[in-house]
Design an enzyme around this catalytic site. Structure first.
Site, PDB file in Angstrom:
ATOM      1  N   THR A 194       0.819  -1.457  -0.127  1.00 18.87           N
ATOM      2  CA  THR A 194       0.130  -0.338   0.096  1.00 18.87           C
ATOM      3  C   THR A 194       1.180   1.178  -0.468  1.00 18.87           C
ATOM      4  O   THR A 194       0.514   2.470  -0.400  1.00 18.87           O
ATOM      5  CB  THR A 194      -1.542  -0.390   1.223  1.00 18.87           C
ATOM      6  OG1 THR A 194      -1.476  -1.076   0.768  1.00 18.87           O
ATOM      7  CG2 THR A 194      -2.227   1.451   1.713  1.00 18.87           C
TER       8      THR A 194
ATOM      9  N   HIS B 165      -6.594   2.382   6.019  1.00 20.28           N
ATOM     10  CA  HIS B 165      -6.406   2.487   7.455  1.00 20.28           C
ATOM     11  C   HIS B 165      -6.451   1.392   8.087  1.00 20.28           C
ATOM     12  O   HIS B 165      -6.231   1.103   9.239  1.00 20.28           O
ATOM     13  CB  HIS B 165      -6.330   3.916   8.529  1.00 20.28           C
ATOM     14  CG  HIS B 165      -5.368   4.684   7.392  1.00 20.28           C
ATOM     15  ND1 HIS B 165      -5.338   6.360   8.435  1.00 20.28           N
ATOM     16  CD2 HIS B 165      -4.192   4.836   7.118  1.00 20.28           C
ATOM     17  CE1 HIS B 165      -4.420   7.306   7.886  1.00 20.28           C
ATOM     18  NE2 HIS B 165      -4.537   5.912   6.352  1.00 20.28           N
TER      19      HIS B 165
ATOM     20  N   GLY C 174      -0.147  -4.511   9.892  1.00 18.98           N
ATOM     21  CA  GLY C 174      -1.280  -3.652  10.380  1.00 18.98           C
ATOM     22  C   GLY C 174      -2.439  -3.928  11.404  1.00 18.98           C
ATOM     23  O   GLY C 174      -2.937  -4.197  11.885  1.00 18.98           O
TER      24      GLY C 174
END
Length: 612
Positions: free
Chosen positions: A133, A545, A579
Site C-alpha cells: 500500500t 487505514h 497492520g
C-alpha cells in the site's frame, strides 16, 4: 486513465527543454524499465530459512533486516509487480486506485455508511505490488499518539509502549530535509526518506493561522505534542514517492541470500496438523503451483485483509466459520474480527475567489511538469494533494485536557469539483450522477478541502471467507458508523472544518461553502447537524487505514490472534508482521507504524534465532 494519458502527452512537449540523457532516463522509468525495476529470481529454491509473504511496509523491512545475516536465506513473495513512473508522482496518488496496483476490494453493502457511493459499497484500496500500500497511499508520515502505544502495552503487550517503539520509528527514518521539526523526535540516517512537499499554496499559512487563533500550536505532528496544526511530512525523496520497496528492497536486492518472486500469490501456509508447526508455503506464479519449505519461520505480511484471509484458508481462524467452508481447523482463533479503519469526509469543497488552489486542469502545464521532473518541485510533489494537517479535539472528546485527539483535519490543495479526470472520485466511489449534480456546475471555480478524519472509531468490522478458494475475494464488512458516537464525532469534525474555512484568515479569499446539496439530503437545512449526519452516511469514505484483524494480545485475551512477539497463538514458527496486529487503530496515519512494526519484529525474530 485520462489523466495519465494527458500527463504523458504534455511530457513529450516538455522533453524538448530537457537534456537528452534526462529524458531517456525518464522515458525508461515511465514504462517500468531498469531504473525503477527490482530483479527477481526465476528459480525458486526448494527450501529457505524464512519465507516472507507480502512485500508491503512490514514485509519489505523484514526481508531487508533478516538478510543482513548472510547465513540466512529469505524468499519474499509478492502478488503484484514492480513500480513504474506513475507511482512515483505524489500528486497522482488518487488515480492509482484505478490501476492494477490496487487489489480493488469493495465492502459488502452497508446500511450505516457508503449509502451514496457506487452500488452502496465502500471502496477499500489496498496496494498490490512491491511496496504494498505504500505505492498507492497518500504518503503522509504520522506515527500516532504516544497514548496509542501505551494502551497497547496496558492490554498485555509487553515492549509496545511509546518509550519502546520510538526507537524503531527513529531507526527507519531519514528526515534530513524536513523543516520545522522537533529534532529530538527525528532521525537522519534511516532508509525511509521523509520530507515536506516541494510546493506550498497560500492556503497552508492560512490554515495554521486559523489553528493558532483556536489556541492550537503550530507543531511537529511527530514531536512532543500530539495536538496542533502543521505542514505535512511525507515519505518522499527529492519530491518523489519513497515506497517501502525503494527504501528497503531496492538497496539490498543484490544480496544473494534474498530471493524476490513477483506476481507470486500465496495460496496456503503449510502447517503440520500434529505438531502445529508451519513448515512451508504454497503459491502460484505464471499459472503454475509451487511449494516451498521453510527451516525457521513463515512471516505473514500480506496486510490486514489478505493476512486474515490466508490464515483462515490455512486452518487458523474461527472454528465454526472455517468448518462451514470445509476447512480443517488447526487453531481456533478470532481471525478477521476487530477490523478498524479511519473514515474521512472528502466530499466538501470550499470555494475561493482566486486561483490559489490545485486541480486536474491547473497542473496540466509544461512549467509544473518540468519543475517536477528536473527539480523535484512544484504541485506534483504534493502528497495526494494534502498540504497540511491538524490533530484536534471536539467537544465530545473525553478527557478534554489531555493531548489525545479524536479528529484529524487534512488540508487539501483542491476540492472534488476540480477532479475533472475522475481519479479522486474513483478512489472514493463517487457516482457520476452525484458528480454531475453537485460538482460539475463548479468545475470552473477554484476550491480547496478540509477533510475531517475519525481517529478513534468505536465501530468494529470483520473479514470473512467467501469460500475455500484462495483466488476468491474475502467478504469484508467494515461496519462503519454502526456506533452512533462515531457519527456524532464526525459531525463535530465537519463543523470544525467549516468554521476554519470560514475563519478570519480565509476571509481574504471570500471562502464559501457550496450551496449545492448532496443527493438524498436535499430535504435537510444546509449545514445543519441533520444535514451533515445524512451526508456522512451517504459519502464518507475510507482513508485506507485498515488494521486489527490479527489482533495482538496475550493468550488470556480471547480476542487475540498473535502474542507480543507477533507469533500466532497455537502455531509454531508463524508470525504476522503488518497492520493487522494492531489492537486499536492509532490516532494518525498507519503507514509509519507498519514500518515500525517491521523493524521491531525483525529484532524479535533475530533474537529468537540468535546463533543459528
Amino acid at each position: 486513465m485520462e489523466l495519465y494519458a494527458l500527463f504523458s502527452a504534455v511530457l513529450l512537449i516538455v522533453s524538448v527543454h530537457l537534456c537528452q540523457s534526462q529524458f531517456n532516463g525518464f522515458f525508461r522509468s515511465l514504462f517500468g524499465a531498469e531504473e525503477n525495476s527490482i530483479g527477481e529470481n526465476e528459480d525458486v529454491l526448494e527450501e529457505y530459512d524464512f519465507v516472507v509473504i507480502g512485500a508491503g511496509s512490514g514485509g519489505s523491512v523484514v526481508a531487508n533486516r533478516l538478510t543482513e545475516n548472510p547465513s540466512w536465506s529469505v524468499l519474499l513473495l509478492e502478488a503484484g509487480k514492480d513500480e513504474i513512473f506513475l507511482t512515483d508522482v505524489p500528486l497522482s496518488a488518487p488515480i492509482l486506485s484505478i490501476t492494477g496496483y490496487n487489489w480493488g476490494y469493495k465492502s459488502q453493502k452497508l446500511t450505516t455508511a457508503c449509502l451514496g457511493l457506487v452500488d452502496q459499497r465502500c471502496h477499500l484500496p489496498r496496494g498490490k505490488g512491491l511496496g504494498g500500500t505504500s505505492i498507492i497511499n497518500f504518503m503522509l508520515y504520522t506515527r500516532g499518539n504516544r497514548r496509542d502505544f501505551d494502551m497497547w502495552e496496558a492490554m498485555g503487550n509487553k515492549g509496545w509502549g511509546y518509550k519502546d517503539v520510538l526507537y524503531y520509528f527513529l531507526k527507519s527514518e531519514n528526515c534530513t530535509l524536513c523543516r520545522d521539526i522537533d529534532e529530538s523526535y527525528h532521525a537522519k540516517s534511516g532508509d525511509l526518506h521523509v520530507e515536506n512537499a516541494g510546493f506550498e499554496s497560500p492556503l497552508v499559512k492560512l490554515f495554521i493561522e486559523a489553528g493558532q487563533q483556536l489556541g492550537y500550536r503550530n507543531n511537529d505532528p511527530n514531536g512532543e505534542y500530539g495536538l496542533g496544526f502543521s505542514r505535512v511530512q511525507a515519505t518522499m525523496k527529492g519530491g518523489r514517492r519513497c515506497s517501502a520497496a525503494k527504501a528497503f528492497l531496492r538497496p539490498v536486492a543484490h544480496r544473494s541470500n534474498l530471493h524476490i518472486s513477483k506476481e507470486s500469490r500465496a495460496t496456503k501456509i503449510l502447517i503440520d496438523p500434529r505438531s502445529k508447526r508451519a513448515f512451508g508455503v504454497e503459491f502460484r506464479r505464471n499459472k503454475k503451483n509451487f511449494r516451498v519449505k521453510v527451516r525457521k519461520e513463515v512471516i505473514l505480511s500480506a496486510g490486514t485483509i489478505n493476512s486474515a484471509q490466508l490464515l483462515m484458508l490455512s486452518g487458523v481462524g474461527p472454528k465454526e466459520h472455517l468448518e462451514s467452508k470445509g476447512i480443517a481447523v488447526l487453531s481456533d482463533l478470532p481471525v478477521g474480527f476487530n477490523l478498524q479503519d479511519h473514515m474521512a469526509m472528502s466530499a466538501v469543497p470550499f470555494l475561493v475567489n482566486e486561483s490559489i488552489t490545485v486541480s486536474d486542469l491547473t497542473v496540466q502545464n509544461p512549467v509544473d511538469i518540468y519543475n517536477f521532473l528536473a527539480r523535484g518541485k512544484g504541485p506534483y510533489t504534493i502528497p495526494g494533494g494534502a498540504e497540511a494537517l491538524a490533530f484536534v479535539k471536539t467537544k465530545l472528546a473525553k478527557d478534554r485536557n489531555d493531548d489525545y485527539p479524536d479528529i484529524e483535519l487534512v488540508l487539501g490543495a483542491g476540492g472534488l469539483n476540480g477532479d475533472v479526470f475522475g481519479g479522486f472520485r474513483a478512489l472514493l466511489g463517487i457516482p457520476q450522477s452525484t458528480f454531475t449534480k453537485v460538482y460539475q456546475p463548479l468545475i470552473s471555480r477554484p476550491s480547496f478541502s478540509i477533510v475531517p478524519v475519525l481517529l478513534r472509531p468505536k465501530s468494529r468490522g470483520r473479514v470473512y471467507l467467501k469460500d475455500n478458494n484462495s483466488f476468491h475475494w474475502p467478504l469484508i464488512d467494515p461496519n462503519y458508523f454502526s456506533e452512533e458516537d462515531d457519527l456524532e464525532t464526525m459531525v463535530e469534525g465537519v463543523k470544525m472544518a467549516v468554521s476554519i474555512a470560514q475563519s478570519a484568515p480565509f476571509k481574504r479569499y471570500d471562502t464559501s461553502l457550496s450551496e449545492l446539496p448532496f443527493p438524498k439530503c436535499e430535504h435537510l437545512a444546509l449545514n445543519s447537524d441533520e444535514y451533515w449526519r445524512c451526508s456522512l452516511r451517504q459519502l464518507c469514505a475510507t482513508l485506507g487505514h485498515h488494521v486489527g484483524t490479527c489482533k495482538m494480545g496475550p493468550k488470556s485475551d480471547p480476542t487475540a490472534v498473535v502474542d507480543d512477539q507477533l507469533r500466532v497463538h497455537g502455531i509454531q514458527n508463524l508470525r504476522v508482521v503488518d497492520g493487522s496486529i494492531m489492537p486499536n487503530v492509532i490516532a494518525g496515519h498507519t503507514n509509519a507504524v507498519i514500518f515500525m512494526i517491521g523493524e521491531k519484529a525483525s529484532d524479535m525474530i533475530k533474537e529468537s534465532w540468535a546463533g543459528e
